[in-house]
Design a protein around this motif. Sequence first.
Motif, PDB file in Angstrom:
ATOM      1  N   ALA A   1      -1.137  -3.904  -6.816  1.00  0.00           N
ATOM      2  CA  ALA A   1      -0.555  -4.538  -5.632  1.00  0.00           C
ATOM      3  C   ALA A   1      -1.425  -5.162  -4.776  1.00  0.00           C
ATOM      4  CB  ALA A   1       0.168  -3.156  -5.013  1.00  0.00           C
ATOM      5  N   VAL A   2      -2.377  -4.800  -4.467  1.00  0.00           N
ATOM      6  CA  VAL A   2      -3.398  -5.787  -3.565  1.00  0.00           C
ATOM      7  C   VAL A   2      -3.635  -7.010  -4.119  1.00  0.00           C
ATOM      8  CG1 VAL A   2      -5.313  -6.076  -2.449  1.00  0.00           C
ATOM      9  CG2 VAL A   2      -4.311  -3.985  -2.256  1.00  0.00           C
ATOM     10  N   ARG A   3      -3.831  -7.145  -5.448  1.00  0.00           N
ATOM     11  CA  ARG A   3      -4.086  -8.409  -6.066  1.00  0.00           C
ATOM     12  C   ARG A   3      -2.900  -9.278  -6.441  1.00  0.00           C
ATOM     13  NH1 ARG A   3      -2.901 -10.541 -10.414  1.00  0.00           N
ATOM     14  NH2 ARG A   3      -1.906  -9.164 -11.306  1.00  0.00           N
TER      15      ARG A   3
ATOM     16  N   PHE B   1      -0.419  -9.139  -3.988  1.00  0.00           N
ATOM     17  CA  PHE B   1      -0.225  -9.603  -2.675  1.00  0.00           C
ATOM     18  C   PHE B   1      -1.225 -10.855  -2.261  1.00  0.00           C
ATOM     19  CE2 PHE B   1      -2.708  -9.347   1.347  1.00  0.00           C
ATOM     20  CZ  PHE B   1      -1.591  -9.959   2.517  1.00  0.00           C
ATOM     21  N   GLU B   2      -2.446 -10.787  -2.771  1.00  0.00           N
ATOM     22  CA  GLU B   2      -3.582 -11.825  -2.559  1.00  0.00           C
ATOM     23  C   GLU B   2      -2.849 -13.022  -3.172  1.00  0.00           C
ATOM     24  OE1 GLU B   2      -7.527  -9.398  -2.209  1.00  0.00           O
ATOM     25  OE2 GLU B   2      -6.987 -10.271  -4.172  1.00  0.00           O
ATOM     26  N   GLU B   3      -2.543 -13.181  -4.205  1.00  0.00           N
ATOM     27  CA  GLU B   3      -1.767 -14.133  -4.901  1.00  0.00           C
ATOM     28  C   GLU B   3      -0.613 -15.006  -4.320  1.00  0.00           C
ATOM     29  OE1 GLU B   3      -1.149 -13.656  -8.880  1.00  0.00           O
ATOM     30  OE2 GLU B   3      -3.072 -13.068  -9.396  1.00  0.00           O
ATOM     31  N   ARG B   4       0.330 -14.083  -3.658  1.00  0.00           N
ATOM     32  CA  ARG B   4       1.182 -14.513  -3.037  1.00  0.00           C
ATOM     33  C   ARG B   4       0.971 -15.136  -1.772  1.00  0.00           C
ATOM     34  NH1 ARG B   4       3.873  -9.504  -3.746  1.00  0.00           N
ATOM     35  NH2 ARG B   4       3.668  -9.134  -1.519  1.00  0.00           N
ATOM     36  N   MET B   5      -0.085 -14.462  -1.027  1.00  0.00           N
ATOM     37  CA  MET B   5      -0.644 -14.730   0.285  1.00  0.00           C
ATOM     38  C   MET B   5      -1.350 -16.271   0.168  1.00  0.00           C
ATOM     39  SD  MET B   5      -3.791 -13.233   2.853  1.00  0.00           S
ATOM     40  CE  MET B   5      -4.720 -13.244   1.275  1.00  0.00           C
ATOM     41  N   TRP B   6      -2.244 -16.527  -0.991  1.00  0.00           N
ATOM     42  CA  TRP B   6      -2.743 -17.716  -1.317  1.00  0.00           C
ATOM     43  C   TRP B   6      -1.962 -18.827  -1.167  1.00  0.00           C
ATOM     44  CZ3 TRP B   6      -6.320 -15.073  -5.352  1.00  0.00           C
ATOM     45  CH2 TRP B   6      -7.025 -14.288  -4.921  1.00  0.00           C
ATOM     46  N   ALA B   7      -0.809 -18.756  -2.101  1.00  0.00           N
ATOM     47  CA  ALA B   7       0.170 -19.654  -2.234  1.00  0.00           C
ATOM     48  C   ALA B   7       0.866 -20.287  -0.949  1.00  0.00           C
ATOM     49  CB  ALA B   7       1.156 -19.305  -3.107  1.00  0.00           C
ATOM     50  N   ARG B   8       1.414 -19.298  -0.222  1.00  0.00           N
ATOM     51  CA  ARG B   8       1.911 -19.508   1.140  1.00  0.00           C
ATOM     52  C   ARG B   8       0.893 -20.007   2.121  1.00  0.00           C
ATOM     53  NH1 ARG B   8       4.912 -14.385   2.291  1.00  0.00           N
ATOM     54  NH2 ARG B   8       2.716 -13.762   2.568  1.00  0.00           N
ATOM     55  N   ALA B   9      -0.293 -19.549   2.059  1.00  0.00           N
ATOM     56  CA  ALA B   9      -1.201 -19.997   3.173  1.00  0.00           C
ATOM     57  C   ALA B   9      -1.570 -21.455   2.816  1.00  0.00           C
ATOM     58  CB  ALA B   9      -2.491 -19.151   2.993  1.00  0.00           C
ATOM     59  N   GLY B  10      -1.805 -21.769   1.338  1.00  0.00           N
ATOM     60  CA  GLY B  10      -2.346 -22.900   1.115  1.00  0.00           C
ATOM     61  C   GLY B  10      -1.195 -24.076   1.611  1.00  0.00           C
TER      62      GLY B  10
ATOM     63  N   VAL C   1       0.961  -1.484   0.066  1.00  0.00           N
ATOM     64  CA  VAL C   1      -0.213  -0.021   0.013  1.00  0.00           C
ATOM     65  C   VAL C   1       0.837   1.265   0.071  1.00  0.00           C
ATOM     66  CG1 VAL C   1      -1.707   1.364   1.457  1.00  0.00           C
ATOM     67  CG2 VAL C   1      -1.994  -1.088   0.986  1.00  0.00           C
ATOM     68  N   ALA C   2       1.823   1.204   0.898  1.00  0.00           N
ATOM     69  CA  ALA C   2       2.822   2.352   0.763  1.00  0.00           C
ATOM     70  C   ALA C   2       3.548   2.682  -0.309  1.00  0.00           C
ATOM     71  CB  ALA C   2       3.799   2.183   2.055  1.00  0.00           C
ATOM     72  N   ALA C   3       3.933   1.653  -1.165  1.00  0.00           N
ATOM     73  CA  ALA C   3       4.478   1.784  -2.540  1.00  0.00           C
ATOM     74  C   ALA C   3       3.702   2.131  -3.544  1.00  0.00           C
ATOM     75  CB  ALA C   3       5.331   0.627  -2.851  1.00  0.00           C
ATOM     76  N   ALA C   4       2.421   1.838  -3.586  1.00  0.00           N
ATOM     77  CA  ALA C   4       1.476   2.255  -4.478  1.00  0.00           C
ATOM     78  C   ALA C   4       1.354   3.771  -4.635  1.00  0.00           C
ATOM     79  CB  ALA C   4       0.112   1.643  -4.310  1.00  0.00           C
ATOM     80  N   SER C   5       1.335   4.114  -6.004  1.00  0.00           N
ATOM     81  CA  SER C   5       1.303   5.650  -6.136  1.00  0.00           C
ATOM     82  C   SER C   5      -0.165   6.250  -6.727  1.00  0.00           C
ATOM     83  CB  SER C   5       2.327   6.206  -7.177  1.00  0.00           C
ATOM     84  OG  SER C   5       2.260   5.470  -8.271  1.00  0.00           O
ATOM     85  N   GLY C   6      -1.067   5.330  -6.970  1.00  0.00           N
ATOM     86  CA  GLY C   6      -2.416   5.359  -7.571  1.00  0.00           C
ATOM     87  C   GLY C   6      -3.428   4.554  -7.147  1.00  0.00           C
ATOM     88  N   SER C   7      -4.750   4.596  -7.623  1.00  0.00           N
ATOM     89  CA  SER C   7      -5.609   3.728  -7.238  1.00  0.00           C
ATOM     90  C   SER C   7      -5.386   2.519  -8.003  1.00  0.00           C
ATOM     91  CB  SER C   7      -7.098   4.309  -7.351  1.00  0.00           C
ATOM     92  OG  SER C   7      -7.411   4.726  -8.699  1.00  0.00           O
TER      93      SER C   7
END
Length: 118
Positions: free
Chosen positions: A74-76, A78-87, A62-68
């Motif tokens: 960035a969130v999308r 992040f979600e893909e990395r989170m899903w892989a690790r959480a799985g 979120v801090a690194a993003a410069s626009g909507s």
Amino acid sequence: MLDLLRHGSTFVHRPVHALPESHTWAHVPGVTLLGDAAHLMPPLGAGANLAMVEGAELAEAVAAASGSAELDEAVRVFEERMWARAGQWAGITEAGLRRLVSPDPAEALALFDEVQPA
């Protein structure tokens, strides 16, 4: 321990709930989930640790993003990395839970070789 269970206070059954290892959701701009809301798993410590890592990673994204549009991407990502690790960790904790509650000690020991963290 058996004497405590047999003669101690009343046993209260507490079910353990978990989401499937492959749990994901359709990305929604402006919204995401972390921790147990995203990947509820057996209570063996991994879920809490994942939630802390995810909070830090999401904050950095979120801090690194410069626009909507950049923020949404960035969130999308992040979600893909989170899903892989959480799985991966959901599978490890599920195997750990089976080891802890197995009525057969030999079977429980055999399960120790079933899942290894990467």
